[in-house]
Design an enzyme around this catalytic site. Structure first.
Site, mmCIF file in Angstrom:
data_model
loop_
_atom_site.group_PDB
_atom_site.id
_atom_site.type_symbol
_atom_site.label_atom_id
_atom_site.label_comp_id
_atom_site.label_asym_id
_atom_site.label_seq_id
_atom_site.Cartn_x
_atom_site.Cartn_y
_atom_site.Cartn_z
ATOM 1 N N GLU A 32 0.824 -1.208 0.000
ATOM 2 C CA GLU A 32 0.000 0.000 0.000
ATOM 3 C C GLU A 32 0.858 1.258 0.000
ATOM 4 O OE1 GLU A 32 -2.133 -2.956 2.832
ATOM 5 O OE2 GLU A 32 -0.113 -2.585 2.042
ATOM 6 N N CYS A 50 -0.270 0.619 7.762
ATOM 7 C CA CYS A 50 -0.662 1.095 6.425
ATOM 8 C C CYS A 50 -1.958 1.892 6.465
ATOM 9 C CB CYS A 50 -0.822 -0.097 5.476
ATOM 10 S SG CYS A 50 0.751 -0.896 5.074
ATOM 11 N N SER A 66 18.177 -42.236 -10.818
ATOM 12 C CA SER A 66 16.944 -41.439 -10.889
ATOM 13 C C SER A 66 17.066 -40.234 -11.813
ATOM 14 C CB SER A 66 16.557 -40.943 -9.489
ATOM 15 O OG SER A 66 17.582 -40.115 -8.956
ATOM 16 N N ASP A 90 21.896 -38.865 -4.638
ATOM 17 C CA ASP A 90 21.910 -37.904 -5.746
ATOM 18 C C ASP A 90 22.883 -36.740 -5.562
ATOM 19 O OD1 ASP A 90 19.889 -39.416 -6.886
ATOM 20 O OD2 ASP A 90 18.281 -38.163 -6.088
ATOM 21 N N LEU A 99 20.089 -28.443 -4.505
ATOM 22 C CA LEU A 99 18.903 -27.883 -3.835
ATOM 23 C C LEU A 99 18.861 -26.364 -3.909
ATOM 24 C CD1 LEU A 99 18.617 -30.164 -0.659
ATOM 25 C CD2 LEU A 99 17.574 -30.474 -2.913
ATOM 26 N N GLU A 113 11.073 -32.493 -1.060
ATOM 27 C CA GLU A 113 11.381 -33.100 -2.358
ATOM 28 C C GLU A 113 11.810 -34.564 -2.268
ATOM 29 O OE1 GLU A 113 13.522 -30.893 -5.214
ATOM 30 O OE2 GLU A 113 12.866 -28.937 -4.504
#
Length: 360
Positions: free
Chosen positions: A46, A78, A162, A194, A198, A290
């Site tokens: 605002e 505000c 993967s 893996d 990230l 994840e």
């Protein structure tokens, strides 16, 4: 209001723990000011819009996606700025669920003779601030479970390979999810298998964004290698360890500039309910989980997931030993399955993304 909602989207993931808000000021059917929430300690939407409008804000109409605040926080209220600027009407998509506001902002504006209207595009406004709404009413982060799987529900082959089940467009979308999320969480097995970064990357060349989500590794026994990529990327990493992990292991993570939280653990996983409370205390409002299957299984078994984003690739992997997307105990009967509501589906260059919210 649609324009204000579009502006609010620009603040997602960049202003936590504050809500992502957009504001548009109109006078004589022309936009004279607009803005969205700036990082904590800076101007709210605002105020940004009012500063742009200047004297044109007198007798104008403001459209804002959330009820203006009426309390002193990091910045002044505000509502005071709106009154001082001489705005005639304020249209707000929804009231602010923050107990410090929760209708008091609208009441203050009405008491000052400003016309107020509530509810225009309210459902859209709630979706924009779904993470903020949960956090401010419960103190717990909003949790999105994300996974990519084959048509037969596998997230890796029997050998553990993967990369990559989902295609490049799907992976690009994941980076947009990371961009609007405070933290990304994985289990230690995902790190060991893996070695993910990230990080949030964008563009054709995968450039690393300046602001990065907190990287959280759930690791009950302290098995994460100190040379894992998560420690060498921009941004912060946090290790959620079980109590009793050897001091030299903890100090090794701290030497990599990682935060460490030690929590009770059982069955190889830390107490995730307690972890979410700790993260809420640290003003983490949203988490993108994840994987892998063990972590996601625990989250679903314990009712800790709010939203699901699943990418389904048109491939068959097979193999009874290949890991599935969601492990854990699961349910005994189909009738007890976790149902998604407000489901949407979108094609990603051959992959299909399915998203929805956990039903009540």
């Amino acid at each position: 209001m649609e324009q204000a909602l579009s502006l609010a989207g620009l603040a997602l993931g960049q202003v936590s723990p504050n809500p992502a808000v957009g504001a548009v000021i109109v006078k004589d059917e022309e936009v004279v000011g607009q803005g969205y929430t700036q990082p904590p300690g800076s101007a709210h939407a605002e105020v940004v819009a009012l500063e742009q409008a200047g004297s044109a804000a007198q007798n104008s109409v403001m459209y804002v996606t959330l009820e203006p605040c009426c309390h002193f926080g990091r910045t002044p209220p505000c509502t005071g700025a709106i009154v001082t600027a001489g705005v005639a009407e304020v249209h707000m998509a929804m009231l602010d669920p923050d107990p410090r506001v929760s209708g008091k902002g609208e009441e203050e504006l009405r008491r000052q003779g400003i016309g107020t209207f509530v509810g225009e595009h309210e459902e859209d406004a709630r979706e924009v601030n779904e993470t903020y709404i949960k956090y401010v009413t419960t103190g717990i982060p909003f949790v999105t479970a994300k996974f990519a799987m084959s048509l037969d529900g596998k997230i890796a082959t029997r050998s553990g390979d993967s990369r990559w089940i989902s295609n490049q467009e799907s992976r690009r979308y994941v980076h947009s999810l990371r961009h609007i999320t405070d933290a990304v969480m994985v289990g230690v097995n995902t790190v060991l298998t893996d070695d993910p970064q990230l990080t949030c990357r964008c563009g054709e060349r995968g450039g690393v964004m300046r602001k990065q989500p907190l990287r959280i590794i759930v690791d009950a026994n302290g098995r994460t290698p100190v040379n894992a990529q998560v420690f060498g990327e921009p941004g912060r990493a946090l290790l959620a360890l079980g109590e009793g992990v050897k001091l030299e292991i903890v100090e090794g993570y701290q030497s990599m500039n990682a935060d460490v939280v030690e929590l009770p653990s059982s069955e190889g996983l830390v107490d995730l309910e307690q972890l979410l409370k700790v993260l809420g205390q640290r003003e983490i409002t949203s988490i993108l989980v994840e994987g892998g299957g063990t972590l996601l299984g625990y989250m679903f078994d314990h009712g800790l997931v709010d939203k699901v984003v699943a990418f389904v690739a048109p491939v068959i992997i097979g193999g009874s030993e290949a890991e599935t997307a969601v492990g854990g105990r699961g349910v005994d009967k189909i009738a007890d399955s976790i149902h998604l509501e407000r489901v949407t589906a979108m094609e990603c260059n051959g992959d299909v993304m399915v998203s929805g919210y956990i039903g009540g």
